[in-house]
Write a protein that holds these residues in place. Sequence first.
Motif, mmCIF file in Angstrom:
data_model
loop_
_atom_site.group_PDB
_atom_site.id
_atom_site.type_symbol
_atom_site.label_atom_id
_atom_site.label_comp_id
_atom_site.label_asym_id
_atom_site.label_seq_id
_atom_site.Cartn_x
_atom_site.Cartn_y
_atom_site.Cartn_z
ATOM 1 N N THR A 6 0.833 -1.196 0.000
ATOM 2 C CA THR A 6 0.000 0.000 0.000
ATOM 3 C C THR A 6 0.868 1.247 0.000
ATOM 4 N N PRO A 7 0.746 2.065 -1.040
ATOM 5 C CA PRO A 7 1.502 3.315 -1.023
ATOM 6 C C PRO A 7 0.816 4.333 -0.119
ATOM 7 N N LEU A 8 1.603 5.037 0.661
ATOM 8 C CA LEU A 8 1.056 6.072 1.554
ATOM 9 C C LEU A 8 1.347 7.416 0.916
ATOM 10 N N LYS A 9 0.363 7.962 0.225
ATOM 11 C CA LYS A 9 0.678 9.121 -0.615
ATOM 12 C C LYS A 9 0.471 10.465 0.078
ATOM 13 N N TYR A 10 -0.308 10.482 1.160
ATOM 14 C CA TYR A 10 -0.468 11.753 1.868
ATOM 15 C C TYR A 10 0.670 11.927 2.856
ATOM 16 N N LYS A 11 1.161 13.139 2.954
ATOM 17 C CA LYS A 11 2.243 13.348 3.898
ATOM 18 C C LYS A 11 2.105 14.659 4.653
ATOM 19 N N TYR A 12 2.441 14.610 5.940
ATOM 20 C CA TYR A 12 2.245 15.762 6.830
ATOM 21 C C TYR A 12 3.506 15.988 7.648
ATOM 22 N N ASN A 13 3.992 17.205 7.621
ATOM 23 C CA ASN A 13 5.183 17.536 8.402
ATOM 24 C C ASN A 13 4.827 18.263 9.690
ATOM 25 N N GLN A 14 5.549 17.895 10.746
ATOM 26 C CA GLN A 14 5.436 18.637 12.006
ATOM 27 C C GLN A 14 6.840 18.792 12.568
ATOM 28 N N LEU A 15 7.026 19.770 13.415
ATOM 29 C CA LEU A 15 8.329 19.962 14.045
ATOM 30 C C LEU A 15 8.268 19.565 15.509
ATOM 31 N N LEU A 16 9.322 18.884 15.967
ATOM 32 C CA LEU A 16 9.417 18.505 17.373
ATOM 33 C C LEU A 16 10.633 19.189 17.972
ATOM 34 N N PHE A 17 10.504 19.598 19.216
ATOM 35 C CA PHE A 17 11.617 20.264 19.900
ATOM 36 C C PHE A 17 11.929 19.534 21.198
ATOM 37 N N LEU A 74 9.149 15.603 11.995
ATOM 38 C CA LEU A 74 8.316 14.397 12.031
ATOM 39 C C LEU A 74 7.428 14.425 10.803
ATOM 40 N N THR A 75 7.545 13.397 9.966
ATOM 41 C CA THR A 75 6.679 13.313 8.801
ATOM 42 C C THR A 75 5.777 12.094 8.944
ATOM 43 N N THR A 76 4.496 12.310 8.840
ATOM 44 C CA THR A 76 3.528 11.218 8.934
ATOM 45 C C THR A 76 2.971 10.940 7.539
ATOM 46 N N PHE A 77 3.051 9.679 7.127
ATOM 47 C CA PHE A 77 2.563 9.278 5.806
ATOM 48 C C PHE A 77 1.310 8.429 5.982
ATOM 49 N N SER A 78 0.349 8.651 5.101
ATOM 50 C CA SER A 78 -0.924 7.944 5.245
ATOM 51 C C SER A 78 -1.554 7.702 3.880
ATOM 52 N N SER A 79 -2.380 6.675 3.798
ATOM 53 C CA SER A 79 -3.094 6.414 2.542
ATOM 54 C C SER A 79 -4.333 7.278 2.423
ATOM 55 N N LYS A 80 -4.764 7.824 3.554
ATOM 56 C CA LYS A 80 -5.932 8.706 3.544
ATOM 57 C C LYS A 80 -5.579 10.005 4.243
ATOM 58 N N LYS A 81 -6.444 11.000 4.048
ATOM 59 C CA LYS A 81 -6.212 12.280 4.717
ATOM 60 C C LYS A 81 -6.322 12.121 6.235
ATOM 61 N N LEU A 82 -5.543 12.889 6.937
ATOM 62 C CA LEU A 82 -5.578 12.839 8.407
ATOM 63 C C LEU A 82 -6.028 14.188 8.955
ATOM 64 N N SER A 83 -6.804 14.128 10.027
ATOM 65 C CA SER A 83 -7.281 15.376 10.634
ATOM 66 C C SER A 83 -6.183 15.987 11.485
ATOM 67 N N ASN A 84 -6.313 17.271 11.748
ATOM 68 C CA ASN A 84 -5.331 17.951 12.597
ATOM 69 C C ASN A 84 -5.296 17.368 14.001
ATOM 70 N N SER A 85 -6.451 16.992 14.513
ATOM 71 C CA SER A 85 -6.451 16.482 15.889
ATOM 72 C C SER A 85 -5.756 15.116 15.950
ATOM 73 N N LEU A 86 -5.935 14.300 14.902
ATOM 74 C CA LEU A 86 -5.220 13.024 14.886
ATOM 75 C C LEU A 86 -3.716 13.258 14.775
ATOM 76 N N LEU A 87 -3.313 14.182 13.905
ATOM 77 C CA LEU A 87 -1.889 14.490 13.763
ATOM 78 C C LEU A 87 -1.306 14.974 15.086
ATOM 79 N N GLU A 88 -2.098 15.747 15.789
ATOM 80 C CA GLU A 88 -1.644 16.249 17.086
ATOM 81 C C GLU A 88 -1.418 15.097 18.065
ATOM 82 N N SER A 89 -2.318 14.112 18.056
ATOM 83 C CA SER A 89 -2.131 13.017 19.009
ATOM 84 C C SER A 89 -1.005 12.077 18.549
#
Length: 325
Positions: A6-17, A74-89
Amino acid sequence: MTNRITPLKYKYNQLLFPTPPFNFEGTVHKPSHFPSSDNSYKNGKCRFSLRYQDRTLGIGLSNLGTTYKPKIRLTTFSSKKLSNSLLESIRAEIEFRFDLGVDLKEFNKICRRDSVLKPVLKRWIGTRVSNGNSLYEFMVIATVLQNATVKRSVQMIENMFKRFGARISFDGERLSAFWPPDSIDNASEEELRALKLGYRVTMLKRQAHSLITGEIDENQLRLLSSSDLKIKLLELYGIGPASVWYLLFEVFKRYDAFEYISPWEQKIYSRLLFEKDLVDPKIILDEVNTRWGKWKMLAAHYLFEDLFWQRKTQHIPWLEELIRL
DNA sequence: CATCAGGGCCCTG
DNA sequence: CAGGGCCCTGAT
């Protein structure tokens, strides 16, 4: 069985400190852990699969900072769109699993005063105890470690990935991902035996079952004191005195969880602390307690990983004999 | 070919 | 609390 990738085509970047000082490489890559196809570390980039809230995701961690000004992408890859609250958790979960928020000032002070750890700290200051796995996943790992050589443990976990896990591709990597526990719960005993898991099948089935019944709630367990937590973990079928310390330390970040030494570890600590072949376990345990107190497992972890890092560049015959890949 | 221990744990007596 | 049995593998 899905051999499909399964290719995970959606990607979301976040920064961690992370709290400074921080050591990226020492934290995201542990050479003493056995290799498995659910994670990789290449060219300074750490990637692994993450099963989280019934989704199979890909995670990438890369270093954007320095020891005293730490910053991680931190990059999260997913096959579907992810909500901001899920990305936060997800972000919070990664911060917990990689122990990015801990203050190690006191620990560092103790290390600097310690003859054995002083040179080790120089190389690895800011390293965290970290593990990308959930409690359930680590229970599986602890179970396949039992009474087996490293090679066989790897064989068992890879057989399980092939039969029950998913294959995902993201960021140029193809990795395996853990299965939903109910697939093990629903599997027949014969089916699992065919994966050469041996007598561990009973344990693996009962562990999966206790997870889906809600008997195990990792978030609740995180809130317990170490002594209560230890009692709870020992109630889990297949978790005994050797495995419980791995769980307490690696999954729950209890830095003092060092009360038991298995024979192969005994040999390693005998060398590192006493320069002898074999020292009585009780003497080793007393020694680490007086040296490092409530930080004793984290300190031991630094020693251990430092040794396994050395192994990457130089041949250490006595160690090779113990590992038996 | 047989025997045995291995990065333990559970169960029994 | 000591000891047997357990799946499988590779070493001897």
